[in-house]
Design a protein around this motif. Sequence first.
Motif, PDB file in Angstrom:
ATOM      1  N   ASN A  40     -43.766  21.073  -7.953  1.00 27.52           N
ATOM      2  CA  ASN A  40     -44.576  20.678  -9.111  1.00 27.52           C
ATOM      3  C   ASN A  40     -44.153  19.328  -9.665  1.00 27.52           C
ATOM      4  O   ASN A  40     -44.993  18.501 -10.028  1.00 27.52           O
ATOM      5  CB  ASN A  40     -44.519  21.752 -10.199  1.00 27.52           C
ATOM      6  CG  ASN A  40     -45.233  23.025  -9.797  1.00 27.52           C
ATOM      7  OD1 ASN A  40     -46.073  23.038  -8.899  1.00 27.52           O
ATOM      8  ND2 ASN A  40     -44.889  24.119 -10.452  1.00 27.52           N
ATOM      9  N   THR A  41     -42.838  19.099  -9.736  1.00 30.07           N
ATOM     10  CA  THR A  41     -42.338  17.829 -10.266  1.00 30.07           C
ATOM     11  C   THR A  41     -42.667  16.687  -9.327  1.00 30.07           C
ATOM     12  O   THR A  41     -43.121  15.620  -9.762  1.00 30.07           O
ATOM     13  CB  THR A  41     -40.815  17.905 -10.504  1.00 30.07           C
ATOM     14  OG1 THR A  41     -40.533  19.004 -11.380  1.00 30.07           O
ATOM     15  CG2 THR A  41     -40.286  16.624 -11.114  1.00 30.07           C
ATOM     16  N   SER A  44     -46.395  15.870  -9.594  1.00 28.76           N
ATOM     17  CA  SER A  44     -46.678  15.202 -10.856  1.00 28.76           C
ATOM     18  C   SER A  44     -46.225  13.746 -10.834  1.00 28.76           C
ATOM     19  O   SER A  44     -46.960  12.847 -11.255  1.00 28.76           O
ATOM     20  CB  SER A  44     -45.994  15.952 -12.003  1.00 28.76           C
ATOM     21  OG  SER A  44     -46.191  15.275 -13.228  1.00 28.76           O
ATOM     22  N   ASN A  47     -48.506  11.688  -8.556  1.00 29.74           N
ATOM     23  CA  ASN A  47     -49.813  11.445  -9.160  1.00 29.74           C
ATOM     24  C   ASN A  47     -49.744  10.472 -10.326  1.00 29.74           C
ATOM     25  O   ASN A  47     -50.679   9.696 -10.551  1.00 29.74           O
ATOM     26  CB  ASN A  47     -50.477  12.762  -9.537  1.00 29.74           C
ATOM     27  CG  ASN A  47     -50.984  13.489  -8.307  1.00 29.74           C
ATOM     28  OD1 ASN A  47     -51.238  12.884  -7.259  1.00 29.74           O
ATOM     29  ND2 ASN A  47     -51.127  14.803  -8.412  1.00 29.74           N
ATOM     30  N   THR A  48     -48.637  10.465 -11.058  1.00 27.79           N
ATOM     31  CA  THR A  48     -48.453   9.484 -12.132  1.00 27.79           C
ATOM     32  C   THR A  48     -48.430   8.072 -11.556  1.00 27.79           C
ATOM     33  O   THR A  48     -49.125   7.171 -12.049  1.00 27.79           O
ATOM     34  CB  THR A  48     -47.155   9.773 -12.911  1.00 27.79           C
ATOM     35  OG1 THR A  48     -47.286  11.041 -13.562  1.00 27.79           O
ATOM     36  CG2 THR A  48     -46.866   8.697 -13.942  1.00 27.79           C
ATOM     37  N   ALA A  57     -55.546  11.573  -7.421  1.00 28.80           N
ATOM     38  CA  ALA A  57     -54.463  12.558  -7.428  1.00 28.80           C
ATOM     39  C   ALA A  57     -54.444  13.333  -6.114  1.00 28.80           C
ATOM     40  O   ALA A  57     -55.491  13.616  -5.528  1.00 28.80           O
ATOM     41  CB  ALA A  57     -54.635  13.519  -8.598  1.00 28.80           C
ATOM     42  N   ASP A 109     -35.916  19.539 -10.805  1.00 21.76           N
ATOM     43  CA  ASP A 109     -36.786  18.498 -11.349  1.00 21.76           C
ATOM     44  C   ASP A 109     -36.079  17.145 -11.332  1.00 21.76           C
ATOM     45  O   ASP A 109     -36.696  16.115 -11.039  1.00 21.76           O
ATOM     46  CB  ASP A 109     -37.297  18.849 -12.740  1.00 21.76           C
ATOM     47  CG  ASP A 109     -36.204  19.147 -13.745  1.00 21.76           C
ATOM     48  OD1 ASP A 109     -35.069  19.492 -13.353  1.00 21.76           O
ATOM     49  OD2 ASP A 109     -36.477  19.050 -14.964  1.00 21.76           O
TER      50      ASP A 109
END
Length: 193
Positions: A40-41, A44, A47-48, A57, A109
């Motif tokens: 997930n990290t 994210s 995509n940032t 994304a 993370d």
Amino acid sequence: MNRQQIMGLTFTGLVSIISLGMLSKSAWGQASINQTILHNTALSMHNTYRTQHHSPAMTTSDSLNSTAQSWAEQMATTGELAHSSSSQRNGAGENLYVYYTTAASIAPDTLANSAVKSWYDEVAKYNYANPAFAASTGHFTQVVWKSSTELGCGAAQGTKTLEGTQYQAFYVVCHYAPPGNVTGQFPANVLKP
């Protein structure tokens, strides 16, 4: 602790790199890294950065997570930071990262953020006026590659002895589909922020 960035690898502690030493195979591929948090990290963070470069994304791919995890475990077993073969990753693109530390663990993370940031930081060397592959920017260009739509990542822990000191070695692998860094396609896929 002093943290040094050497050739895209992060070393924590005072390390003088002369010889890579030997790997203890007793701690290969441990399951202590929370893969859900890592996935997930990493997604994210990718995509940032992709948003900044006008790339859509990406979504998570279970099959890419699986091949990335398999290769991370292989590297943790052998202690060698080396790319998998194209067939081992089903033709996907690949970014690799290793974090050495004397600490017993690292938060998943933090590990994902460190890996993706390390890859992205190559942006400072990218020449938008001459868009092409370069070894010094290949991790960055894969992260933001516009045509890559799926991401899978994995991480595994091993040990590594460097200059007589034993470190925990955390290997991170991300796989990308379709793969990036395709000759002739840089102008359309690596866009200036």
